[in-house]
Each structure stands twice: as C-alpha cells, then as structure tokens.
Scaffold this motif. Sequence first.
Motif, PDB file in Angstrom:
ATOM      1  N   ILE A 158       0.855  -1.181   0.000  1.00  0.00           N
ATOM      2  CA  ILE A 158       0.000   0.000   0.000  1.00  0.00           C
ATOM      3  C   ILE A 158       0.890   1.231   0.000  1.00  0.00           C
ATOM      4  O   ILE A 158       1.803   1.341   0.815  1.00  0.00           O
ATOM      5  CB  ILE A 158      -0.918   0.029   1.237  1.00  0.00           C
ATOM      6  N   TYR A 159       0.613   2.153  -0.892  1.00  0.00           N
ATOM      7  CA  TYR A 159       1.386   3.399  -0.974  1.00  0.00           C
ATOM      8  C   TYR A 159       0.447   4.572  -0.770  1.00  0.00           C
ATOM      9  O   TYR A 159      -0.661   4.600  -1.330  1.00  0.00           O
ATOM     10  CB  TYR A 159       2.069   3.497  -2.341  1.00  0.00           C
ATOM     11  N   SER A 160       0.880   5.533   0.041  1.00  0.00           N
ATOM     12  CA  SER A 160       0.065   6.735   0.252  1.00  0.00           C
ATOM     13  C   SER A 160       0.914   7.968   0.009  1.00  0.00           C
ATOM     14  O   SER A 160       2.119   7.983   0.287  1.00  0.00           O
ATOM     15  CB  SER A 160      -0.517   6.763   1.666  1.00  0.00           C
ATOM     16  N   ASN A 161       0.268   9.004  -0.509  1.00  0.00           N
ATOM     17  CA  ASN A 161       0.960  10.245  -0.820  1.00  0.00           C
ATOM     18  C   ASN A 161      -0.094  11.335  -0.970  1.00  0.00           C
ATOM     19  O   ASN A 161      -1.221  11.061  -1.413  1.00  0.00           O
ATOM     20  CB  ASN A 161       1.769  10.097  -2.112  1.00  0.00           C
TER      21      ASN A 161
ATOM     22  N   ALA B  26       4.147   8.899  -9.028  1.00  0.00           N
ATOM     23  CA  ALA B  26       4.457   7.789  -9.941  1.00  0.00           C
ATOM     24  C   ALA B  26       4.311   6.430  -9.266  1.00  0.00           C
ATOM     25  O   ALA B  26       3.855   5.463  -9.885  1.00  0.00           O
ATOM     26  CB  ALA B  26       5.867   7.961 -10.484  1.00  0.00           C
ATOM     27  N   ALA B  27       4.695   6.331  -7.984  1.00  0.00           N
ATOM     28  CA  ALA B  27       4.649   5.035  -7.293  1.00  0.00           C
ATOM     29  C   ALA B  27       3.226   4.509  -7.136  1.00  0.00           C
ATOM     30  O   ALA B  27       3.032   3.312  -6.922  1.00  0.00           O
ATOM     31  CB  ALA B  27       5.310   5.148  -5.929  1.00  0.00           C
ATOM     32  N   ALA B  28       2.247   5.386  -7.269  1.00  0.00           N
ATOM     33  CA  ALA B  28       0.857   4.942  -7.190  1.00  0.00           C
ATOM     34  C   ALA B  28       0.516   3.954  -8.305  1.00  0.00           C
ATOM     35  O   ALA B  28      -0.394   3.134  -8.169  1.00  0.00           O
ATOM     36  CB  ALA B  28      -0.085   6.146  -7.260  1.00  0.00           C
ATOM     37  N   ARG B  29       1.275   4.006  -9.389  1.00  0.00           N
ATOM     38  CA  ARG B  29       1.002   3.146 -10.547  1.00  0.00           C
ATOM     39  C   ARG B  29       1.448   1.704 -10.331  1.00  0.00           C
ATOM     40  O   ARG B  29       0.989   0.799 -11.038  1.00  0.00           O
ATOM     41  CB  ARG B  29       1.691   3.706 -11.786  1.00  0.00           C
ATOM     42  N   VAL B  30       2.367   1.482  -9.374  1.00  0.00           N
ATOM     43  CA  VAL B  30       2.938   0.141  -9.242  1.00  0.00           C
ATOM     44  C   VAL B  30       2.581  -0.538  -7.921  1.00  0.00           C
ATOM     45  O   VAL B  30       2.819  -1.740  -7.762  1.00  0.00           O
ATOM     46  CB  VAL B  30       4.472   0.174  -9.408  1.00  0.00           C
ATOM     47  N   ALA B  31       2.033   0.203  -6.956  1.00  0.00           N
ATOM     48  CA  ALA B  31       1.606  -0.410  -5.703  1.00  0.00           C
ATOM     49  C   ALA B  31       0.322  -1.202  -5.915  1.00  0.00           C
ATOM     50  O   ALA B  31      -0.422  -0.962  -6.866  1.00  0.00           O
ATOM     51  CB  ALA B  31       1.385   0.670  -4.644  1.00  0.00           C
ATOM     52  N   HIS B  32       0.059  -2.155  -5.012  1.00  0.00           N
ATOM     53  CA  HIS B  32      -1.206  -2.876  -5.082  1.00  0.00           C
ATOM     54  C   HIS B  32      -2.393  -1.952  -4.788  1.00  0.00           C
ATOM     55  O   HIS B  32      -3.478  -2.113  -5.358  1.00  0.00           O
ATOM     56  CB  HIS B  32      -1.213  -4.033  -4.070  1.00  0.00           C
ATOM     57  N   GLU B  33      -2.162  -1.022  -3.864  1.00  0.00           N
ATOM     58  CA  GLU B  33      -3.188  -0.042  -3.505  1.00  0.00           C
ATOM     59  C   GLU B  33      -2.549   1.323  -3.354  1.00  0.00           C
ATOM     60  O   GLU B  33      -1.418   1.424  -2.893  1.00  0.00           O
ATOM     61  CB  GLU B  33      -3.847  -0.378  -2.157  1.00  0.00           C
ATOM     62  N   PHE B  34      -3.304   2.358  -3.702  1.00  0.00           N
ATOM     63  CA  PHE B  34      -2.854   3.736  -3.457  1.00  0.00           C
ATOM     64  C   PHE B  34      -3.939   4.475  -2.692  1.00  0.00           C
ATOM     65  O   PHE B  34      -5.124   4.352  -2.993  1.00  0.00           O
ATOM     66  CB  PHE B  34      -2.566   4.470  -4.769  1.00  0.00           C
ATOM     67  N   HIS B  35      -3.521   5.241  -1.685  1.00  0.00           N
ATOM     68  CA  HIS B  35      -4.439   6.079  -0.919  1.00  0.00           C
ATOM     69  C   HIS B  35      -3.877   7.483  -0.879  1.00  0.00           C
ATOM     70  O   HIS B  35      -2.698   7.684  -0.566  1.00  0.00           O
ATOM     71  CB  HIS B  35      -4.611   5.545   0.507  1.00  0.00           C
ATOM     72  N   GLU B  36      -4.725   8.462  -1.159  1.00  0.00           N
ATOM     73  CA  GLU B  36      -4.303   9.852  -1.127  1.00  0.00           C
ATOM     74  C   GLU B  36      -4.309  10.359   0.320  1.00  0.00           C
ATOM     75  O   GLU B  36      -5.317  10.246   1.026  1.00  0.00           O
ATOM     76  CB  GLU B  36      -5.217  10.709  -1.990  1.00  0.00           C
ATOM     77  N   GLU B  37      -3.191  10.914   0.741  1.00  0.00           N
ATOM     78  CA  GLU B  37      -3.090  11.456   2.093  1.00  0.00           C
ATOM     79  C   GLU B  37      -3.705  12.854   2.152  1.00  0.00           C
ATOM     80  O   GLU B  37      -3.672  13.588   1.166  1.00  0.00           O
ATOM     81  CB  GLU B  37      -1.623  11.540   2.529  1.00  0.00           C
ATOM     82  N   PRO B  38      -4.240  13.252   3.303  1.00  0.00           N
ATOM     83  CA  PRO B  38      -4.749  14.622   3.440  1.00  0.00           C
ATOM     84  C   PRO B  38      -3.606  15.627   3.433  1.00  0.00           C
ATOM     85  O   PRO B  38      -2.508  15.344   3.919  1.00  0.00           O
ATOM     86  CB  PRO B  38      -5.455  14.604   4.799  1.00  0.00           C
TER      87      PRO B  38
END
Length: 328
Positions: free
Chosen positions: A20-23, A29-41
């Motif tokens: 899981i990647y958050s930003n 760019a890393a959002a494209r390769v993680a299993h999940e992406f979550h946008e941080e506040p």
Amino acid sequence: MYSAINLIREADVEGRFHLIYSNANPHAAAARVAHEFHEEPSGLDKDAYIDWCLDFCRTQRVDIFVPGKASTALAGLHARFAALGTRVLSAAAQDALELIHDKARFYAAADVPGAPVAQFRPFETLAQFDAGHAELRPRHAQLCVKPSNSVFGLGFAILDEKRSSAALLIAGAEYHIGLDDFRRGIGELGEFRTMLLMEYLDGHEYSVDCVGDAGRLVCAIARKKPMKAGQGQLIDMRADILDATARLTRTHKLNGVFNVQFREGAGELRLLEINPRMSGGIGMACVAGPNLPWIALKGFADGFDQVAVPAVRNGIRVAELSAATELT
C-alpha cells in the motif's frame, strides 16, 4: 519509491506482500505500481499527520509501516503502532535521526578515521561567517556553503570570489554564488537558520546504498558518480568506503534501507552525509545484484537469516533510463 515498489514486486514471486502506498500527490508515480494507493490529506500539522497514520494503519490492518514523511517523529512512536499490531521500519532511533539531520551536530560528532568530514564552521550571522572565512580560506583554495538541515542538495553553493551572482547566472554556472553578493545578502538578513561554511571537495562523489539490521551492515553497494553527465555510474566497492559505511552503521544503529554519501578532496576520502532513506539512485545500485528494498523488507519481516544476499557485481557501469507515459 517507484523503483523500490517495482523491485519488491519483482522479487516477491510468491505474492506474499500486499503493498500500500500513500501520498498527498494523487499523481505520484509510485501509485502506478503499488497494489493499492491512498491519497493522504494535505495541510496537516505533525501531530495530526501522526494521528492519521495511526488510524490508517488500524483501519487498513497494516503489518509493516515504512514512514517517509515525519519519519523522525514516527521513529519515537513504535510502541503506539505496536499496540495496533503494526511494526514500524525506521532507519534509526529518533535521537539518532535528529543528529543525522542536523549536519552541524553530526559533523562535530563524526568519528570516521578513514573518511573524516570536511573542515567546516557553522554560522548564523555575517560576523560568524567572516570569522569562519578568515580561518578556513587560507587553508583551502575554494569554500562552499550549505544549510545545516536540508535535503537533495538544496541550499548548496560554491563561493566564487571573482564573479558576481549575475555573471554566474548568465554564464550558466550551477551551484555557484558570488562571495560579495552572498555576504551582502546575509548581512541584510541579520540572523538566519544555521548554515555551514566548508572546504569545497572537488573530487569524485560516491553514493552508497545500504541495508542495515539495527546496526549491522547487511549489504552495501557503492556507486562512483562521473565528473561529467551522461557517462553512467561505476559500481566501485572500495574497501575504505565499505569500512567507513560499516562503522557509521554500527555507531548510529542504522536499519532498513539508507544511503551514505562520500566525496574525494585533495586525494582523500571525506564523509558528506547519511541519508536515512532510500536514495533516488537505488534502482541503479540494484542492477549490480542485491535487491536492496526486498532484502530490507523480507529481513525485517522474517529475520535476515532467511534472506539470501547475492554478490555485488563490482566494476559494472550502470545508468537509469526514463520513458514517457500518461498519468491518470
């Protein structure tokens, strides 16, 4: 992070880890390769961001948390995360990270006989700068300045005693500033954040990507950077660099993936800094054999006796290629 997540997924042939990647940047760019992406506040202060991390790890049932933002503060909160069932992979303890990020303190405390730090003087006023300049300039042909606390080389400049900043700009001289212009500017500021006046090291720079296990150097890959761009980087496993890196790892009990920078000056190796994070060039380092993000993650999860560390292909030349793509 794009390279690191890709490298972990390539090595994780059994599909054991769910990444899981958050930003705060929805187009990272890393959002494209993680299993999940979550946008941080965005816009949270440090305490609010830590609360968000705690809540995220609880709701997402995160087993291992590798902090990026606020990593120094989060290094002191392992127990709060452990109560939720989350282990935090920090590069060092909080006090060690605070020291590493403050270069004036870090340089003053550094004890690396094989790679001593460059001579330096901290300053926060024009008078302190002038006193340091009067002391160091007779010893060194060229001096430079940089902030005591900074990343990515922001704020670094070589002091030019002959040309003005305008002349340097027009000449396209990067990372240079006119000495007279610099003195006039800091005089107008009065007091400012701590800066360092240092001897300028004009030799090759070495970037060492590492994995540590709470003070034990598990693996290190040293990259020698060229003096001119476009020539790639050379994997150069110098014994003195590896010895100095192992000493720093023990001293600061470094852990996970981190990076150490050295540079040559007057034919001698000097320590520049420790970056308690993955470097931007980690993908190039891993071309030499060991998959550092995978080794760090699996070793932290299972113990390093369960991880095979391949030999480093010393002497090869590496480079990073880019390709255009559409962001969604």
